[in-house]
Motif scaffolding. Structure first.
Motif, PDB file in Angstrom:
ATOM      1  N   ARG A 252       0.816  -1.216   0.000  1.00  0.00           N
ATOM      2  CA  ARG A 252       0.000   0.000   0.000  1.00  0.00           C
ATOM      3  C   ARG A 252       0.849   1.265   0.000  1.00  0.00           C
ATOM      4  NH1 ARG A 252      -4.589  -1.939   4.451  1.00  0.00           N
ATOM      5  NH2 ARG A 252      -5.597  -3.470   3.081  1.00  0.00           N
ATOM      6  N   TRP A 253       2.142   1.126  -0.322  1.00  0.00           N
ATOM      7  CA  TRP A 253       3.028   2.280  -0.229  1.00  0.00           C
ATOM      8  C   TRP A 253       2.503   3.467  -1.023  1.00  0.00           C
ATOM      9  CZ3 TRP A 253       5.003   4.499  -4.581  1.00  0.00           C
ATOM     10  CH2 TRP A 253       5.042   3.729  -5.746  1.00  0.00           C
ATOM     11  N   GLU A 254       1.954   3.233  -2.208  1.00  0.00           N
ATOM     12  CA  GLU A 254       1.506   4.352  -3.035  1.00  0.00           C
ATOM     13  C   GLU A 254       0.299   5.046  -2.425  1.00  0.00           C
ATOM     14  OE1 GLU A 254       1.408   5.453  -7.738  1.00  0.00           O
ATOM     15  OE2 GLU A 254       0.935   3.389  -7.164  1.00  0.00           O
ATOM     16  N   GLU A 255      -0.623   4.286  -1.842  1.00  0.00           N
ATOM     17  CA  GLU A 255      -1.761   4.892  -1.142  1.00  0.00           C
ATOM     18  C   GLU A 255      -1.270   5.770   0.004  1.00  0.00           C
ATOM     19  OE1 GLU A 255      -4.716   1.994   0.090  1.00  0.00           O
ATOM     20  OE2 GLU A 255      -3.951   0.599  -1.417  1.00  0.00           O
ATOM     21  N   PHE A 256      -0.285   5.259   0.745  1.00  0.00           N
ATOM     22  CA  PHE A 256       0.252   6.026   1.875  1.00  0.00           C
ATOM     23  C   PHE A 256       0.878   7.337   1.397  1.00  0.00           C
ATOM     24  CE2 PHE A 256       1.014   1.673   3.983  1.00  0.00           C
ATOM     25  CZ  PHE A 256      -0.236   1.688   4.559  1.00  0.00           C
ATOM     26  N   PHE A 257       1.733   7.238   0.398  1.00  0.00           N
ATOM     27  CA  PHE A 257       2.422   8.432  -0.070  1.00  0.00           C
ATOM     28  C   PHE A 257       1.446   9.431  -0.685  1.00  0.00           C
ATOM     29  CE2 PHE A 257       6.547   5.796  -0.681  1.00  0.00           C
ATOM     30  CZ  PHE A 257       6.809   5.895   0.671  1.00  0.00           C
ATOM     31  N   ASP A 258       0.481   8.953  -1.447  1.00  0.00           N
ATOM     32  CA  ASP A 258      -0.510   9.858  -2.032  1.00  0.00           C
ATOM     33  C   ASP A 258      -1.290  10.576  -0.936  1.00  0.00           C
ATOM     34  OD1 ASP A 258       0.178   9.285  -4.632  1.00  0.00           O
ATOM     35  OD2 ASP A 258      -1.398   7.787  -4.936  1.00  0.00           O
ATOM     36  N   LEU A 260      -0.254  11.246   2.125  1.00  0.00           N
ATOM     37  CA  LEU A 260       0.619  12.227   2.766  1.00  0.00           C
ATOM     38  C   LEU A 260       0.825  13.450   1.876  1.00  0.00           C
ATOM     39  CD1 LEU A 260       3.352   9.888   4.329  1.00  0.00           C
ATOM     40  CD2 LEU A 260       1.563  11.157   5.539  1.00  0.00           C
ATOM     41  N   ILE A 261       0.898  13.244   0.582  1.00  0.00           N
ATOM     42  CA  ILE A 261       1.044  14.369  -0.345  1.00  0.00           C
ATOM     43  C   ILE A 261      -0.188  15.260  -0.279  1.00  0.00           C
ATOM     44  CG2 ILE A 261       1.177  14.977  -2.801  1.00  0.00           C
ATOM     45  CD1 ILE A 261       2.932  12.425  -3.143  1.00  0.00           C
ATOM     46  N   GLU A 262      -1.369  14.655  -0.171  1.00  0.00           N
ATOM     47  CA  GLU A 262      -2.607  15.438  -0.039  1.00  0.00           C
ATOM     48  C   GLU A 262      -2.629  16.189   1.287  1.00  0.00           C
ATOM     49  OE1 GLU A 262      -5.083  16.030  -2.249  1.00  0.00           O
ATOM     50  OE2 GLU A 262      -3.685  15.055  -3.630  1.00  0.00           O
ATOM     51  N   LEU A 263      -2.210  15.543   2.348  1.00  0.00           N
ATOM     52  CA  LEU A 263      -2.165  16.214   3.657  1.00  0.00           C
ATOM     53  C   LEU A 263      -1.170  17.363   3.645  1.00  0.00           C
ATOM     54  CD1 LEU A 263      -2.285  13.137   6.080  1.00  0.00           C
ATOM     55  CD2 LEU A 263      -4.121  14.754   5.587  1.00  0.00           C
ATOM     56  N   ARG A 264      -0.087  17.190   2.919  1.00  0.00           N
ATOM     57  CA  ARG A 264       0.896  18.272   2.811  1.00  0.00           C
ATOM     58  C   ARG A 264       0.276  19.513   2.182  1.00  0.00           C
ATOM     59  NH1 ARG A 264       6.383  18.511   3.169  1.00  0.00           N
ATOM     60  NH2 ARG A 264       6.422  16.284   3.650  1.00  0.00           N
ATOM     61  N   ASP A 284       8.424   1.368  -9.740  1.00  0.00           N
ATOM     62  CA  ASP A 284       8.174   2.587 -10.504  1.00  0.00           C
ATOM     63  C   ASP A 284       7.540   3.668  -9.637  1.00  0.00           C
ATOM     64  OD1 ASP A 284       8.119   4.170 -12.835  1.00  0.00           O
ATOM     65  OD2 ASP A 284       6.003   3.663 -13.147  1.00  0.00           O
ATOM     66  N   GLY A 285       8.222   4.795  -9.516  1.00  0.00           N
ATOM     67  CA  GLY A 285       7.689   5.949  -8.806  1.00  0.00           C
ATOM     68  C   GLY A 285       7.861   5.926  -7.311  1.00  0.00           C
ATOM     69  N   PHE A 286       8.425   4.850  -6.750  1.00  0.00           N
ATOM     70  CA  PHE A 286       8.499   4.736  -5.291  1.00  0.00           C
ATOM     71  C   PHE A 286       9.345   5.843  -4.675  1.00  0.00           C
ATOM     72  CE2 PHE A 286      10.600   3.264  -1.419  1.00  0.00           C
ATOM     73  CZ  PHE A 286       9.514   2.870  -0.653  1.00  0.00           C
ATOM     74  N   ILE A 287      10.549   6.027  -5.175  1.00  0.00           N
ATOM     75  CA  ILE A 287      11.460   6.992  -4.556  1.00  0.00           C
ATOM     76  C   ILE A 287      10.943   8.415  -4.731  1.00  0.00           C
ATOM     77  CG2 ILE A 287      13.783   7.982  -4.721  1.00  0.00           C
ATOM     78  CD1 ILE A 287      14.836   5.178  -5.270  1.00  0.00           C
ATOM     79  N   GLU A 288      10.480   8.766  -5.908  1.00  0.00           N
ATOM     80  CA  GLU A 288       9.979  10.116  -6.149  1.00  0.00           C
ATOM     81  C   GLU A 288       8.806  10.441  -5.231  1.00  0.00           C
ATOM     82  OE1 GLU A 288       8.178  12.890  -9.780  1.00  0.00           O
ATOM     83  OE2 GLU A 288       8.595  10.757 -10.109  1.00  0.00           O
ATOM     84  N   LYS A 289       7.850   9.518  -5.141  1.00  0.00           N
ATOM     85  CA  LYS A 289       6.681   9.783  -4.298  1.00  0.00           C
ATOM     86  C   LYS A 289       7.048   9.781  -2.816  1.00  0.00           C
ATOM     87  CE  LYS A 289       2.553   8.863  -6.942  1.00  0.00           C
ATOM     88  NZ  LYS A 289       1.209   8.248  -6.929  1.00  0.00           N
ATOM     89  N   GLN A 332      18.983  12.243  -5.745  1.00  0.00           N
ATOM     90  CA  GLN A 332      18.395  13.156  -6.723  1.00  0.00           C
ATOM     91  C   GLN A 332      17.198  13.898  -6.136  1.00  0.00           C
ATOM     92  OE1 GLN A 332      17.229  11.209 -10.371  1.00  0.00           O
ATOM     93  NE2 GLN A 332      15.754  12.811 -10.889  1.00  0.00           N
ATOM     94  N   TYR A 333      16.480  13.228  -5.227  1.00  0.00           N
ATOM     95  CA  TYR A 333      15.300  13.835  -4.606  1.00  0.00           C
ATOM     96  C   TYR A 333      15.586  14.389  -3.216  1.00  0.00           C
ATOM     97  CZ  TYR A 333      12.663  11.858  -8.466  1.00  0.00           C
ATOM     98  OH  TYR A 333      12.181  11.565  -9.724  1.00  0.00           O
ATOM     99  N   GLY A 334      16.857  14.392  -2.817  1.00  0.00           N
ATOM    100  CA  GLY A 334      17.243  15.112  -1.607  1.00  0.00           C
ATOM    101  C   GLY A 334      17.208  14.328  -0.319  1.00  0.00           C
ATOM    102  N   ALA A 335      17.164  13.003  -0.381  1.00  0.00           N
ATOM    103  CA  ALA A 335      17.119  12.210   0.851  1.00  0.00           C
ATOM    104  C   ALA A 335      18.529  11.870   1.333  1.00  0.00           C
ATOM    105  CB  ALA A 335      16.336  10.924   0.621  1.00  0.00           C
ATOM    106  N   ALA A 336      18.720  11.901   2.646  1.00  0.00           N
ATOM    107  CA  ALA A 336      19.984  11.469   3.244  1.00  0.00           C
ATOM    108  C   ALA A 336      19.993   9.954   3.349  1.00  0.00           C
ATOM    109  CB  ALA A 336      20.154  12.087   4.624  1.00  0.00           C
ATOM    110  N   LEU A 337      21.165   9.359   3.152  1.00  0.00           N
ATOM    111  CA  LEU A 337      21.269   7.904   3.067  1.00  0.00           C
ATOM    112  C   LEU A 337      22.075   7.323   4.231  1.00  0.00           C
ATOM    113  CD1 LEU A 337      21.999   7.507  -0.765  1.00  0.00           C
ATOM    114  CD2 LEU A 337      19.798   7.557   0.417  1.00  0.00           C
TER     115      LEU A 337
END
Length: 583
Positions: A252-258, A260-264, A284-289, A332-337
Motif C-alpha cells: 500500500r506504499w503508493e496509497e500512503f504516499f498519495d 501524505l502528499i494530499e495532507l501536505r 516505478d515511482g516509489f522513490i519520487e513519491k 536526486q530527490y534530496g534524501a539522506a542515506l
C-alpha cells in the motif's frame, strides 16, 4: 508499561536526558491501552490507569512505583514491553523488585517471541523468568489480546504464557500507535513513531523480524495513516520513524504516499525516516513519491558488498551492481542515506573489511554507515543453527546488542574480530571523508543530514562508547542502579568521577562541533561547491563493470559480472548498465 534499556560495559543502565529513538512498541501498546479504556474492557466500574516509561530517557524507581500503588487499593500489572534480547537481563532485574512487592509482572517482545518461535524448548533465562512467576507474552497484542490480559490480571488469573506466534493479527482498523507530548519531549528532535506494516518476505539468516513478525506482511490503511498524522499534528508532532522493516515491500506504499502528499497540501507536512531494501528503485515511482510525501532520511540494509557474504547470509535481494543507481536516485530527490554494514561473515578478514570500507567511501554516496557485529540474535535462523549445533555463544544476553562480539569467528581470533570492528568505524569516519560527505551534500542538497550530524553520530560511538542508535543527549548514571552482582562504588569516588567524565565528554563534543563548524565554512567557501562531483555521484556507465572496485575487487563480484555479460549481452544497449540478478 516499561520499555527497559540495557547495561553498559560498566553495568550502568544506558540512559539519557533525551534519547534518540522513540519506542514504537510503547506507542503501539499505549494506543491499545487507550482503546481498552474507552471500550471499558474491565467494566464501567473499574478505572484503568496506564503509566508509560521509556527507560532510555527516564529513570525507573521500583521503590517509588511500589510505594505509590501498594497501599491505594490498585491492582498493578507491570508490563515490560518490546524487550529485546539485550534488554532481557535488565527487565528481569527490575521485575524481581516488583514481584517481591506482590505486583503482577509480564514480559513481551522480540526475545520471548523469537525464542518461542524458533527453539524447541525455553532457554534457561526465559524458563527462570517463568519459574519466578513472570507471565510471558509472545506475539502481538492487537485484536483484543491486551484486553484479555487485563481481564485475566483483574481476576488474578494471568496465564504463565500467552503464545500468539501462530496467529499474527491484522493491523487494519486496529488502535493506532500513540505517545503523548510528555513522552515525545524526552526524545531528541521530538520524533515519534508508527508502523504501517509488519513482516518481511525475505529470508536473511541473521534477521529476527521474519520469525517474530512473519514473512507474510500485514498492513494498516491510508485512513489509519491519516488518523495517526492528524492526532500527532494536534500536539505539534510532525517527525516520525516509520518502523516497517521494509516500507518498499508494503503493497500500500503508493496509497500512503498519495495520502501524505494530499495532507501536505493542507499544511500537514511530515518528515519521515524510513527503512527500505536495496531494490526499491525498481518500483516505478516509489522513490519520487516517497520524497514528495516527506521522506528525508532512508536506512537501507547494505550489510556487505561481497556477493559471497550476502549469499552466505541468504540475503539474495541485494544486487551490488545496482547499489549506486539506487542511492543516486534517492539523492536526486534530496534524501539522506544511512546504511548498515555487518562485520563477521565467514569470508571477512580485517584487510577485506577495511578494503570494502574504502570502496564504499569512494564509490557509494552514503551519508552515514553504521557498523554491526554479525550476531546470532535469539529468534534468528543463525541462532537456532548454533544453539542446535552446540556452538558457543555468550550466555550474557546483555551483550546481544549488535555492538559486542558474542560468538567466535571461523578464521579471525576474538581479538582480531574486535579490532576489525573498531578499525571500520575509524576508517569511515575520518575528518577527510566527513568533509567529502559534506561536499556531496552541498553540491547535491540533501534534507536529512549535514556534517554536524555526521560528527555527532560518530561521537556517540567514539566518546560515549555505545552504538549511535543507543545514543542520546547528556548521559545519566545513577550509582545505585548498577547491575546486581557488581559492587556499588563509594559515593566519594562515583560522583567526582562521573562529573569529570561528563565535563570531559562535553569538551570533546564541543571540539567536534567546532571542527564541524570550520569544515562547514570551508566547504561553503569553495568556488566549486555547487559543481563538486566524485565517483560516487557520477551516474552509472557501462564501463563501470570493468572499472569500479565495487565490481572487480572480490571473486564473487567478478564471477557475477562474467555471468551477467553473457546473460544480458542481448538486452544491454549503449550506455545501459546490465542488471545482475545473481549478485
Amino acid at each position: 508499561m516499561i520499555k527497559p534499556t540495557h547495561y553498559d560495559d560498566d553495568g550502568y543502565p544506558i540512559q539519557w536526558l533525551r534519547s534518540i529513538i522513540p519506542s514504537n512498541t510503547l506507542a503501539a501498546l499505549n494506543g491499545l491501552a487507550e482503546d481498552c479504556i474507552s471500550g471499558e474492557v474491565l467494566g464501567a466500574d473499574v478505572e484503568i490507569r496506564p503509566h508509560v516509561f521509556d527507560e532510555t530517557n527516564a529513570r525507573i524507581r521500583p521503590d517509588r512505583i511500589i510505594s505509590q500503588f501498594q497501599d491505594d487499593g490498585s491492582k498493578v500489572l507491570v508490563a515490560f514491553a518490546g524487550v529485546q534480547s539485550n534488554q532481557f537481563p535488565r527487565a528481569i532485574d527490575l521485575a524481581k523488585q516488583f514481584l517481591d512487592a506482590g505486583f503482577m509482572v509480564a514480559i513481551g517482545g522480540f526475545h520471548v517471541s523469537g525464542c518461542l518461535a524458533m527453539l524447541k524448548t525455553l532457554p534457561p533465562d526465559i524458563q527462570a523468568a517463568k519459574d519466578m512467576g513472570i507471565t510471558l507474552f509472545a506475539g502481538e497484542a492487537e485484536e483484543g489480546r491486551l484486553g484479555q490480559v487485563l481481564r485475566d490480571a483483574d481476576n488474578g488469573q494471568l496465564k504463565p504464557i500467552y503464545n500468539h506466534m501462530n496467529d499474527l493479527p491484522s493491523l487494519e482498523l486496529q488502535p493506532h500507535p500513540f505517545l503523548d507530548l510528555k513522552l515525545i519531549g524526552r526524545v531528541q528532535n521530538d520524533f515519534s513513531s508508527f508502523d504501517l506494516g509488519r513482516g518481511c518476505p525475505y529470508q536473511c539468516s541473521f534477521c529476527t523480524i521474519i520469525n517474530v513478525q512473519g514473512r507474510k506482511s500485514r498492513f494498516r490503511s491510508a485512513d489509519d495513516l491519516e488518523a495517526i498524522v492528524r492526532k500527532n499534528a494536534a500536539q505539534g508532532i510532525h517527525k516520525f520513524f516509520v518502523t516497517d522493516d521494509d516500507l518498499a515491500r508494503n503493497k500500500r506504499w503508493e496509497e500512503f504516499f498519495d495520502r501524505l502528499i494530499e495532507l501536505r497540501k493542507e499544511g500537514l507536512g511530515v518528515e519521515l525516516f524510513v527503512q527500505v531494501d536495496m531494490l526499491c528503485h525498481r518500483i516505478d515511482g516509489f522513490i519520487e513519491k516517497a520524497c514528495k510525501a516527506g521522506v528525508t532520511r532512508v536506512f537501507m540494509g547494505l550489510e556487505n558488498i561481497n556477493p559471497e557474504n550476502l549469499l552466505a547470509a541468504n540475503k539474495r535481494q541485494n544486487k551490488i551492481t545496482e547499489y549506486r543507481l539506487m542511492m543516486q536516485e534517492w539523492r536526486q530527490y534530496g534524501a539522506a542515506l544511512y546504511a548498515g554494514y555487518i562485520i563477521g561473515f565467514p569470508g571477512d578478514t580485517k584487510d577485506s573489511v577495511l578494503r570494502d570500507v574504502e570502496i564504499i567511501k569512494r564509490e557509494l554516496p552514503l551519508d552515514v554507515l553504521e557498523f554491526f557485529y554479525l550476531t546470532p540474535l535469539p529468534g534468528s535462523a543463525d541462532h537456532k543453527k548454533l544453539a542446535e549445533g552446540g556452538v558457543w555463544m555468550d550466555p550474557d544476553m546483555n551483550k546481544y546488542d549488535l555492538f559486542h562480539r558474542v560468538t567466535h569467528h571461523p578464521t579471525m581470533s576474538d581479538d582480531e574480530w574486535e579490532d576489525t570492528y573498531r578499525a571500520a568505524w575509524a576508517a569511515f569516519f575520518t575528518d577527510e571523508h566527513i568533509e567529502t560527505i559534506g561536499r556531496r551534500a552541498v553540491a547535491q542538497p540533501v534534507k536529512g543530514v549535514n556534517v554536524d550530524e555526521v560528527y555527532e553520530f560518530f561521537m556517540s560511538y567514539q566518546i560515549e562508547g555505545v552504538h549511535p542508535l543507543e545514543g542520546g543527549v547528556l548521559r545519566r548514571k545513577y550509582r545505585r542502579d548498577r547491575r546486581p552482582g557488581l559492587p556499588l562504588v563509594n559515593p566519594l569516588i562515583f560522583y567526582p568521577v562521573h562529573a569529570f567524565e561528563t565535563i570531559t565528554k562535553l569538551l570533546r563534543y564541543a571540539l567536534g562541533y567546532w571542527k564541524a563548524h570550520r569544515m562547514h565554512k570551508r566547504i561553503h567557501a569553495r568556488p566549486d561547491k555547487r559543481t563538486y562531483r566524485d565517483v560516487s555521484t557520477t551516474p552509472p556507465r557501462t564501463s563501470d563493470i570493468d572499472e569500479l572496485s565495487l565490481l572487480t575487487e572480490t571473486a564473487g563480484a567478478r564471477g557475477a559480472i562474467r555471468r551477467s555479460k553473457v546473460q544480458n549481452a542481448a538486452k544491454s544497449g549503449a550506455g545501459e548498465v546490465p542488471m545482475l540478478d545473481s549478485a
